[in-house]
Each structure stands twice: as structure tokens, then as C-alpha cells.
Design an enzyme around this catalytic site. Structure first.
Site, mmCIF file in Angstrom:
data_model
loop_
_atom_site.group_PDB
_atom_site.id
_atom_site.type_symbol
_atom_site.label_atom_id
_atom_site.label_comp_id
_atom_site.label_asym_id
_atom_site.label_seq_id
_atom_site.Cartn_x
_atom_site.Cartn_y
_atom_site.Cartn_z
ATOM 1 N N HIS A 90 52.072 29.458 25.752
ATOM 2 C CA HIS A 90 51.224 28.481 26.438
ATOM 3 C C HIS A 90 51.840 28.054 27.760
ATOM 4 C CE1 HIS A 90 48.953 28.178 22.748
ATOM 5 N NE2 HIS A 90 50.049 27.856 22.083
ATOM 6 N N HIS A 115 58.447 21.405 30.408
ATOM 7 C CA HIS A 115 57.597 22.585 30.555
ATOM 8 C C HIS A 115 56.682 22.389 31.747
ATOM 9 C CE1 HIS A 115 55.419 19.718 27.987
ATOM 10 N NE2 HIS A 115 54.407 20.073 28.763
ATOM 11 N N HIS A 117 52.837 23.111 33.973
ATOM 12 C CA HIS A 117 51.406 23.381 33.980
ATOM 13 C C HIS A 117 50.970 23.732 35.403
ATOM 14 C CE1 HIS A 117 50.756 21.486 29.987
ATOM 15 N NE2 HIS A 117 51.686 20.627 30.381
ATOM 16 N N HIS A 134 56.423 18.555 32.931
ATOM 17 C CA HIS A 134 56.417 17.449 31.971
ATOM 18 C C HIS A 134 57.779 17.397 31.295
ATOM 19 C CE1 HIS A 134 51.750 17.398 31.556
ATOM 20 N NE2 HIS A 134 52.183 16.740 32.613
ATOM 21 N N THR A 200 49.071 16.581 25.879
ATOM 22 C CA THR A 200 47.941 17.259 26.530
ATOM 23 C C THR A 200 47.669 18.618 25.898
ATOM 24 O OG1 THR A 200 49.300 18.364 28.204
ATOM 25 C CG2 THR A 200 48.507 16.131 28.706
ATOM 26 N N THR A 201 48.335 18.907 24.782
ATOM 27 C CA THR A 201 48.094 20.134 24.027
ATOM 28 C C THR A 201 47.882 19.737 22.563
ATOM 29 O OG1 THR A 201 50.472 20.400 23.680
ATOM 30 C CG2 THR A 201 49.498 21.591 25.532
HETATM 31 ZN ZN LIG Z 1 52.672 19.239 29.378
#
Ligand SMILES: [Zn+2]
Length: 250
Positions: A90, A115, A117, A134, A200-201
Site C-alpha cells: 500500500h 509512511h 502518500h 505520516h 486513513t487506511t
Molecule cells: Zn498515512
């Protein structure tokens, strides 16, 4: 030494196989960023993901009309650490061994992973940034606090470079870095927007303290493209505020 190396290689291969099996066609609950298992349907993929559709304090959000308050700049106490850089299917995730943490009004939180995005999940006054990081933190009670760092396109970012250079190309891949110092990634100003939100996941867990740095940092076009070569789009759309307020310090 040889034995250890062999062990590490075998672990890597096994992890790769498991991930491949996990992503098999029979796993209908595998969430993604595109239809049919994209963000609009996360809440229906698994009962554990139901908050993704029914939650009322979800992230990310478009930050508008933030209320000026006396929130102090982010109180960080990061330290250099060894880390792994993994491709989890992801995003690319950096997991340090012991990298310090932050202190909020609600107490101390240890830095557990970072991680990325693209584009940024956070919007500020309707503006999207090409990338965000994040930084996920957890306190002793298991509560989460995330620091969001926005990137704009500009100068080459030398602190980001070793992470980008280590990114495993395939899902399940893991690389090792001798030294990551996340403090060096941060902008000079540590003023933040603060609001209560969620992961957010999936499973979109709520009760997450969001601290979005108001000042972006830069990365070069080539660096952005290096990340996007692996993940062209891995951002959840912004979610309704539902009456929440956002506070900003400074
Ligand atoms: Zn994130």
C-alpha cells in the site's frame, strides 16, 4: 555470520511468498486505492472495516478555517535509529528500532513508523501537495498520534534520499538502514494544525490525534517520481468534518 545471512535471506523469501499468496484472487477483502476495493467500498469489504463508511471523525480532511489557539509548536524528541524500509503493498514504510517520540498536551507518544502518500491526503484550503509523510506515534495506552509532513516540489531533499534509495520494488520486500534521523526531515517551524481523526487506511480506527505541520518541506521532481514509480496514487479522499474543529498554533 554466514548462517545469519542465510537466515535473513530465507525470511525475506518466505515473506515475499506469503504476501503474494495474500494478494491472491480469492481474497476479496484486500483493500486498494482503485475500484472495486477502493476507498468508496472499504467499509463493506470486511466487518472490521465498517468505520471506514460509518465513522463520523474520519481522516484525511481539507483543513479550512482553523481556529487560532495557543497550541505550542510540536514538542519533538527524536533520535537517530536503525530502521527497516518495507514495501507493504500500500505504501513504503520506515520502521525505526528506537527513534524517540513527541509530547502533546495528552502526554508522550513513541514514534513507531513513517509512511508516504501521493498525492498528499491532507488538503490545506483546498490545496493538495504532491507527497506527504505520516509519522505514526503510540502512547503507553495504545492511543495514536500522527504527525503529517507535507512535501512540495522544489529542491532535492538529502534526508529523504537514503530512504528513497532503499525502497524495495516489490511487495513484501524489506531493506535495512543503519541510521534514520527523522528530526532532520522536519521544517524549521513546528507549528501544527490539530484535530481529532482516524487512520486513513482500513480499519479506519478513530481517536487519532492529528498534528499537521503548517510548513511544507521540499523534494525534487526526480525524488517524487521515484516514489510514484512504485505507488502512483495511494491517497484516501478527504472526509466530511461533521462539526469537528481544527486548531492552529503560532
Ligand atoms: Zn498515512
Amino acid at each position: 555470520m554466514k548462517k545469519q545471512l542465510l537466515g535473513a535471506t530465507i525470511t525475506l523469501i518466505v515473506a515475499g511468498l506469503c504476501t503474494t499468496a495474500w494478494a491472491g484472487a480469492d481474497d476479496t477483502a484486500a483493500w486498494s486505492y482503485s475500484a472495486p476495493n477502493g476507498p468508496q467500498n472499504w467499509g463493506e469489504l470486511k466487518s472490521e472495516y465498517s468505520l471506514c463508511s460509518s465513522g463520523k471523525t474520519q481522516s484525511p480532511i481539507d483543513i479550512r478555517d482553523a481556529i487560532k489557539t495557543d497550541i505550542e509548536p510540536l514538542n519533538v524528541a527524536y533520535q537517530p535509529s536503525k530502521a527497516t524500509v518495507s514495501n507493504n503493498g500500500h505504501t513504503i514504510q520506515v520502521t525505526p528500532v528506537d527513534a524517540g517520540g513527541i509530547t502533546l498536551d495528552s502526554g508522550r507518544y513513541s514514534f513507531v513508523q513513517m509512511h508516504f502518500h501521493t498525492p498528499s491526503e491532507e488538503m490545506i484550503q483546498g490545496r493538495t501537495f504532491p507527497l506527504d509523510a505520516h509519522l505514526v506515534h503510540r502512547n503507553a495506552a495504545g492511543e495514536l498520534a500522527v504527525v503529517a509532513l507535507l512535501f512540495e516540489e522544489g529542491a532535492h531533499n538529502p534526508v529523504l534520499e537514503p530512504i528513497l534509495a532503499a525502497m524495495p520494488k516489490h511487495t513484501g520486500g524489506i531493506a535495512h538502514l543503519d541510521r534514520v534521523n527523522v528530526a532532520q526531515l522536519l521544517p524549521a517551524s513546528l507549528n501544527t494544525y490539530f484535530y481529532m481523526g482516524s487512520l486513513t487506511t482500513p480499519p479506519c480506527t478513530e481517536g487519532v490525534r492529528w498534528n499537521v505541520l503548517t510548513t511544507p518541506v521540499q523534494l525534487s521532481r526526480a525524488q517524487l517520481e521515484a516514489f510514484q514509480a512504485l505507488y502512483p496514487m495511494n491517497a484516501r479522499p478527504v472526509q466530511p468534518l461533521n462539526g469537528r474543529s481544527v486548531h492552529v498554533g503560532g
